[in-house]
Design an enzyme around this catalytic site. Structure first.
Site, PDB file in Angstrom:
ATOM      1  N   CYS A   1      38.680  25.664  63.843  1.00 11.81           N
ATOM      2  CA  CYS A   1      38.473  26.083  65.241  1.00 11.81           C
ATOM      3  C   CYS A   1      37.248  25.390  65.822  1.00 11.81           C
ATOM      4  O   CYS A   1      37.261  24.959  66.987  1.00 11.81           O
ATOM      5  CB  CYS A   1      38.288  27.593  65.328  1.00 11.81           C
ATOM      6  SG  CYS A   1      39.684  28.512  64.670  1.00 11.81           S
TER       7      CYS A   1
ATOM      8  N   ARG B   1      47.197  29.617  66.462  1.00 12.90           N
ATOM      9  CA  ARG B   1      46.842  28.524  67.390  1.00 12.90           C
ATOM     10  C   ARG B   1      48.008  28.276  68.336  1.00 12.90           C
ATOM     11  O   ARG B   1      48.869  27.445  68.062  1.00 12.90           O
ATOM     12  CB  ARG B   1      46.552  27.236  66.614  1.00 12.90           C
ATOM     13  CG  ARG B   1      45.292  27.273  65.838  1.00 12.90           C
ATOM     14  CD  ARG B   1      44.998  25.959  65.144  1.00 12.90           C
ATOM     15  NE  ARG B   1      44.236  26.232  63.949  1.00 12.90           N
ATOM     16  CZ  ARG B   1      42.964  26.582  63.930  1.00 12.90           C
ATOM     17  NH1 ARG B   1      42.300  26.668  65.059  1.00 12.90           N
ATOM     18  NH2 ARG B   1      42.345  26.841  62.802  1.00 12.90           N
TER      19      ARG B   1
HETATM   20  C1  BEZ Z   1      39.673  27.528  60.522  1.00 15.10           C
HETATM   21  O1  BEZ Z   1      39.113  26.751  59.749  1.00 15.10           O
HETATM   22  O2  BEZ Z   1      39.514  27.455  61.737  1.00 15.10           O
HETATM   23  C2  BEZ Z   1      40.575  28.574  59.945  1.00 15.10           C
HETATM   24  C3  BEZ Z   1      41.254  28.310  58.764  1.00 15.10           C
HETATM   25  C4  BEZ Z   1      42.076  29.288  58.234  1.00 15.10           C
HETATM   26  C5  BEZ Z   1      42.220  30.509  58.878  1.00 15.10           C
HETATM   27  C6  BEZ Z   1      41.562  30.753  60.070  1.00 15.10           C
HETATM   28  C7  BEZ Z   1      40.754  29.773  60.619  1.00 15.10           C
END
Ligand code: BEZ
Length: 237
Positions: free
Chosen positions: A57, A134
């Site tokens: 993110c 997402r």
């Molecule tokens: C992230 O790195 O943004 C992420 C990875 C797995 C689950 C939720 C967020």
């Protein structure tokens, strides 16, 4: 905390689809209270992320901020959302500022009770994961949903593809045409099929006379520069 006893996972749900008007909402954001309909007249790229202080993110927000002028140039308002709190959002955006020097140039909604994320189908209906996925909703200036994309938590989105899709939708709006696979701005566009038998035959036998390049009566291309806008007002976008 969600009480799983209260969740009826078999409850039929309204599904938001392309072509529907984007449901309006008012929300707390990192730039104060906003209402979706205040962006009528602009395109809106409304996107959710799983959670603050997570690496994928963070990379996405940095990429959105770096390409912000490209979205602005296309009259696109970026609008993020997750089910974190506003203080969490502020802490995360401040951490990005410390890391990169970037002051996040668009609002991020704090949807603490997941009301908006649920309305847009951004959370699993039985709330297994307790986070938004997402998702991307591209909303046009009439507030109609024109595209929906969903990505998993583990893989970041391609901002260049989002910009390319906005370019394609704006060409469709302005000229009433379609765009082929892998289309990029400047490439030929697809002309809708003819309405009359006469023009169908002309397209098949002498497309040059119509300024078209046709490989079959139903498969015709043209240069955008040769076309007349059907919505000249969209040219400003
Ligand atoms: C992230 O790195 O943004 C992420 C990875 C797995 C689950 C939720 C967020």
């Amino acid at each position: 905390m969600i009480n799983s006893a209260e969740i009826d996972i078999d409850r039929p749900r309204e599904c938001l689809t392309i072509g529907r008007i984007a449901p309006d909402f008012t929300a707390i954001t990192t730039e104060g209270v906003i209402t979706l309909s205040q962006f009528r007249g602009q395109w809106v790229l409304f996107f959710s992320h799983p959670g603050d202080f997570t690496p994928v993110c963070t990379s996405e927000f940095i990429a959105f901020a770096e390409l912000y002028p490209e979205f602005e140039r296309r009259n696109v308002q970026l609008l993020g959302i997750s089910i974190d709190s506003n203080p969490s959002h502020l802490g995360w955006l401040y951490s990005i500022l410390e890391m990169t020097g970037i002051v996040m140039p668009f609002p991020l909604i704090a949807d603490r009770d997941a009301e908006i994320a649920t309305l847009y189908g951004m959370v699993n209906p039985d709330r297994i994961y307790e986070q938004s996925v997402r998702d991307v909703f591209i909303i046009d200036p009439n507030q109609r949903i024109r595209a929906i994309l969903a990505y998993p938590a583990t893989n970041g989105r391609n901002m260049y593809e989002l910009i390319r899709l906005i370019d394609a939708l704006q060409v469709t709006n302005t000229y009433g045409v379609s765009t082929p696979a892998n289309w990029l701005p400047g490439d030929p566009v697809i002309i809708p099929v003819a309405n009359t038998l006469e023009e169908t035959i002309q397209r098949a036998t002498n497309p040059e006379s119509l300024g078209l390049d046709c490989l079959a009566w139903y498969y015709c291309f043209a240069d955008v520069s040769q076309l007349t806008p059907v919505n000249p007002t969209d040219l400003q976008q």
